[in-house]
Design an enzyme around this catalytic site. Structure first.
Site, mmCIF file in Angstrom:
data_model
loop_
_atom_site.group_PDB
_atom_site.id
_atom_site.type_symbol
_atom_site.label_atom_id
_atom_site.label_comp_id
_atom_site.label_asym_id
_atom_site.label_seq_id
_atom_site.Cartn_x
_atom_site.Cartn_y
_atom_site.Cartn_z
ATOM 1 N N LYS A 13 2.953 4.557 5.126
ATOM 2 C CA LYS A 13 3.892 5.500 4.498
ATOM 3 C C LYS A 13 3.319 6.917 4.512
ATOM 4 O O LYS A 13 3.975 7.862 4.928
ATOM 5 C CB LYS A 13 4.179 5.081 3.030
ATOM 6 C CG LYS A 13 4.738 3.682 2.900
ATOM 7 C CD LYS A 13 5.021 3.302 1.442
ATOM 8 C CE LYS A 13 3.799 3.258 0.548
ATOM 9 N NZ LYS A 13 2.833 2.184 0.881
ATOM 10 N N ARG A 88 8.913 2.155 -7.222
ATOM 11 C CA ARG A 88 8.136 0.948 -6.954
ATOM 12 C C ARG A 88 8.617 -0.221 -7.776
ATOM 13 O O ARG A 88 8.104 -1.321 -7.644
ATOM 14 C CB ARG A 88 6.705 1.245 -7.353
ATOM 15 C CG ARG A 88 5.735 1.123 -6.208
ATOM 16 C CD ARG A 88 4.391 1.432 -6.817
ATOM 17 N NE ARG A 88 3.313 1.121 -5.962
ATOM 18 C CZ ARG A 88 2.783 1.955 -5.070
ATOM 19 N NH1 ARG A 88 3.311 3.127 -4.856
ATOM 20 N NH2 ARG A 88 1.728 1.587 -4.393
ATOM 21 N N ARG A 123 -9.674 2.694 6.428
ATOM 22 C CA ARG A 123 -9.044 3.977 6.056
ATOM 23 C C ARG A 123 -10.071 4.926 5.436
ATOM 24 O O ARG A 123 -10.918 4.540 4.648
ATOM 25 C CB ARG A 123 -7.918 3.753 5.046
ATOM 26 C CG ARG A 123 -7.401 5.083 4.487
ATOM 27 C CD ARG A 123 -6.086 4.974 3.805
ATOM 28 N NE ARG A 123 -6.090 4.087 2.662
ATOM 29 C CZ ARG A 123 -4.999 3.800 1.957
ATOM 30 N NH1 ARG A 123 -3.827 4.325 2.301
ATOM 31 N NH2 ARG A 123 -5.075 2.986 0.931
ATOM 32 N N ARG A 156 -11.039 4.954 -0.321
ATOM 33 C CA ARG A 156 -10.399 4.891 -1.641
ATOM 34 C C ARG A 156 -10.956 3.743 -2.485
ATOM 35 O O ARG A 156 -11.208 2.660 -1.970
ATOM 36 C CB ARG A 156 -8.882 4.741 -1.483
ATOM 37 C CG ARG A 156 -8.150 6.053 -1.613
ATOM 38 C CD ARG A 156 -6.706 5.991 -1.255
ATOM 39 N NE ARG A 156 -5.937 4.959 -1.927
ATOM 40 C CZ ARG A 156 -4.625 4.789 -1.762
ATOM 41 N NH1 ARG A 156 -3.956 5.592 -0.939
ATOM 42 N NH2 ARG A 156 -3.978 3.839 -2.377
ATOM 43 N N ARG A 167 -2.750 -5.763 -4.713
ATOM 44 C CA ARG A 167 -1.681 -4.767 -4.496
ATOM 45 C C ARG A 167 -0.565 -5.351 -3.627
ATOM 46 O O ARG A 167 0.615 -5.065 -3.848
ATOM 47 C CB ARG A 167 -2.258 -3.498 -3.845
ATOM 48 C CG ARG A 167 -3.109 -2.668 -4.823
ATOM 49 C CD ARG A 167 -4.072 -1.735 -4.111
ATOM 50 N NE ARG A 167 -3.416 -0.765 -3.269
ATOM 51 C CZ ARG A 167 -3.997 -0.136 -2.239
ATOM 52 N NH1 ARG A 167 -5.277 -0.391 -1.948
ATOM 53 N NH2 ARG A 167 -3.328 0.733 -1.528
HETATM 54 P P1 AP5 Z 1 -1.455 4.943 5.079
HETATM 55 O O1 AP5 Z 1 -0.506 5.832 5.786
HETATM 56 O O2 AP5 Z 1 -2.493 5.541 4.190
HETATM 57 O O3 AP5 Z 1 -0.660 3.773 4.323
HETATM 58 P P2 AP5 Z 1 0.234 3.829 3.006
HETATM 59 O O4 AP5 Z 1 1.444 3.015 3.275
HETATM 60 O O5 AP5 Z 1 0.424 5.233 2.545
HETATM 61 O O6 AP5 Z 1 -0.730 3.000 2.039
HETATM 62 P P3 AP5 Z 1 -1.218 3.258 0.549
HETATM 63 O O7 AP5 Z 1 -2.405 2.350 0.342
HETATM 64 O O8 AP5 Z 1 -1.409 4.706 0.266
HETATM 65 O O9 AP5 Z 1 -0.011 2.713 -0.241
HETATM 66 P P4 AP5 Z 1 0.074 2.294 -1.699
HETATM 67 O O10 AP5 Z 1 1.531 2.178 -1.834
HETATM 68 O O11 AP5 Z 1 -0.703 1.079 -2.067
HETATM 69 O O12 AP5 Z 1 -0.722 3.456 -2.469
HETATM 70 P P5 AP5 Z 1 -0.257 4.640 -3.398
HETATM 71 O O13 AP5 Z 1 -1.171 5.757 -3.165
HETATM 72 O O14 AP5 Z 1 1.197 4.826 -3.308
HETATM 73 O O15 AP5 Z 1 -2.181 4.050 6.231
HETATM 74 C C1 AP5 Z 1 -3.178 3.093 5.907
HETATM 75 C C2 AP5 Z 1 -4.271 3.095 6.992
HETATM 76 O O16 AP5 Z 1 -3.702 2.613 8.212
HETATM 77 C C3 AP5 Z 1 -4.844 4.491 7.321
HETATM 78 O O17 AP5 Z 1 -6.200 4.372 7.610
HETATM 79 C C4 AP5 Z 1 -4.047 4.929 8.565
HETATM 80 O O18 AP5 Z 1 -4.804 5.820 9.387
HETATM 81 C C5 AP5 Z 1 -3.824 3.590 9.264
HETATM 82 N N1 AP5 Z 1 -2.562 3.538 10.007
HETATM 83 C C6 AP5 Z 1 -1.365 4.096 9.666
HETATM 84 N N2 AP5 Z 1 -0.433 3.812 10.597
HETATM 85 C C7 AP5 Z 1 -1.068 3.039 11.541
HETATM 86 C C8 AP5 Z 1 -0.636 2.412 12.751
HETATM 87 N N3 AP5 Z 1 0.633 2.522 13.183
HETATM 88 N N4 AP5 Z 1 -1.529 1.690 13.436
HETATM 89 C C9 AP5 Z 1 -2.821 1.562 13.015
HETATM 90 N N5 AP5 Z 1 -3.295 2.135 11.882
HETATM 91 C C10 AP5 Z 1 -2.417 2.865 11.150
HETATM 92 O O19 AP5 Z 1 -0.543 3.995 -4.848
HETATM 93 C C11 AP5 Z 1 -1.830 3.716 -5.315
HETATM 94 C C12 AP5 Z 1 -1.756 3.179 -6.737
HETATM 95 O O20 AP5 Z 1 -1.187 4.169 -7.608
HETATM 96 C C13 AP5 Z 1 -0.870 1.939 -6.948
HETATM 97 O O21 AP5 Z 1 -1.578 0.741 -6.662
HETATM 98 C C14 AP5 Z 1 -0.483 2.084 -8.416
HETATM 99 O O22 AP5 Z 1 -1.518 1.661 -9.264
HETATM 100 C C15 AP5 Z 1 -0.326 3.576 -8.593
HETATM 101 N N6 AP5 Z 1 1.061 4.051 -8.322
HETATM 102 C C16 AP5 Z 1 1.459 4.880 -7.322
HETATM 103 N N7 AP5 Z 1 2.793 5.086 -7.370
HETATM 104 C C17 AP5 Z 1 3.251 4.354 -8.420
HETATM 105 C C18 AP5 Z 1 4.546 4.130 -8.944
HETATM 106 N N8 AP5 Z 1 5.643 4.702 -8.397
HETATM 107 N N9 AP5 Z 1 4.657 3.306 -10.021
HETATM 108 C C19 AP5 Z 1 3.572 2.729 -10.590
HETATM 109 N N10 AP5 Z 1 2.315 2.900 -10.121
HETATM 110 C C20 AP5 Z 1 2.146 3.697 -9.048
HETATM 111 ZN ZN ZN Z 2 -0.255 6.314 0.829
#
Ligand code: AP5
Ligand code: ZN
Length: 215
Positions: A13, A88, A123, A156, A167
């Site tokens: 994402k 979410r 990552r 991270r 997760r």
């Molecule tokens: P990346 O693009 O970083 O993936 P992502 O989908 O953004 O993954 P996240 O881990 O950031 O998602 P998340 O939803 O768990 O975390 P968030 O920060 O929202 O890509 C991942 C890796 O793959 C990278 O190394 C990239 O280079 C590689 N990659 C990408 N595309 C690729 C491809 N095509 N091929 C190969 N490699 C590739 O949330 C974190 C925490 O915050 C949650 O667990 C929760 O505790 C809290 N939180 C956040 N939002 C909320 C909410 N709305 N409600 C409640 N709690 C929340």
């Molecule tokens: Zn992300």
């Protein structure tokens, strides 16, 4: 244009968001990035959020809805925005419906769990900007440092395999139901829903996202 990127942790994402926001001139609203900024700043919210994020759970709906409502009221969101990692839960999505915040597109990026565990172990992120790298698939020009600032990249805290598995389970239980929530909406406020297979190069996925958005 207002759009939502839905997908499990590590689905890509944030990686796709960086491109879409540039191409369409809309800001990215990543609740994860907002929470990490609060953790870094050591605010009360940050302290509370860190404990939850480190175990792979979700921060409470009330806190998140409050943060997002405040953010979308800012002037740069007048022309739309891209939500990454929000909503979410069903209550978060319903809060936007109740506030009259309509969504044009919902894009679900699907990647299987084993690929996700591999992606997240490799990552690396630049904490200051949120720029995302992968040691093999998307490496920085110089190992361990951000391309633009030369500052150190970090792994991270929630990318430990055990936390990633938690997760993923939370995603299936609380976030995946949003796919049905949005596809069952009808009427003029209903978003266009798109499914994208997220395995392939970053550029291949980008092309599919652009096609979904009619680009
Ligand atoms: P990346 O693009 O970083 O993936 P992502 O989908 O953004 O993954 P996240 O881990 O950031 O998602 P998340 O939803 O768990 O975390 P968030 O920060 O929202 O890509 C991942 C890796 O793959 C990278 O190394 C990239 O280079 C590689 N990659 C990408 N595309 C690729 C491809 N095509 N091929 C190969 N490699 C590739 O949330 C974190 C925490 O915050 C949650 O667990 C929760 O505790 C809290 N939180 C956040 N939002 C909320 C909410 N709305 N409600 C409640 N709690 C929340
Ligand atoms: Zn992300």
């Amino acid at each position: 244009m207002r759009l939502i990127l839905l997908g499990a942790p590590g689905a890509g994402k944030g990686t796709q968001a960086q491109y879409i926001t540039e191409a369409f001139g809309i800001p990215q609203i990543s609740t994860g990035d907002m929470l990490r900024a609060a953790v870094k700043a050591g605010t009360e919210l940050g302290l509370k959020a860190k404990a939850i994020m480190d175990t792979g759970g979700l921060v409470s709906d009330d806190i998140i809805i409050g943060l997002v409502k405040e953010r979308i009221a800012e002037p740069d969101c007048a022309g739309g925005c891209l939500f990454d990692g929000f909503p979410r839960t069903i209550p978060q999505a319903q809060a936007m419906v109740d506030a009259g915040v309509t969504i044009d597109h919902v894009i679900e990026i699907a990647v299987d769990d084993e690929e996700i565990v591999k992606r997240l172990s490799g990552r690396r992120v630049h904490p200051g900007s949120g720029r995302i790298y992968h040691v093999e698939h998307n490496p920085p020009k110089v190992e361990g440092v951000d391309d633009e600032t030369g500052e150190a990249l970090v792994h991270r805290d929630d990318d430990l395999e055990e936390t990633v598995r938690k997760r993923l389970a939370v995603y299936q239980e609380q976030t995946r139901p949003l796919v049905d929530f949005y596809s069952n909406m009808s009427g003029e406020d209903a978003p266009a829903c798109h499914f994208i297979e997220g395995v392939g190069s970053v550029q291949e996925i980008r092309a599919k996202v652009v096609a979904a958005l009619g680009g």
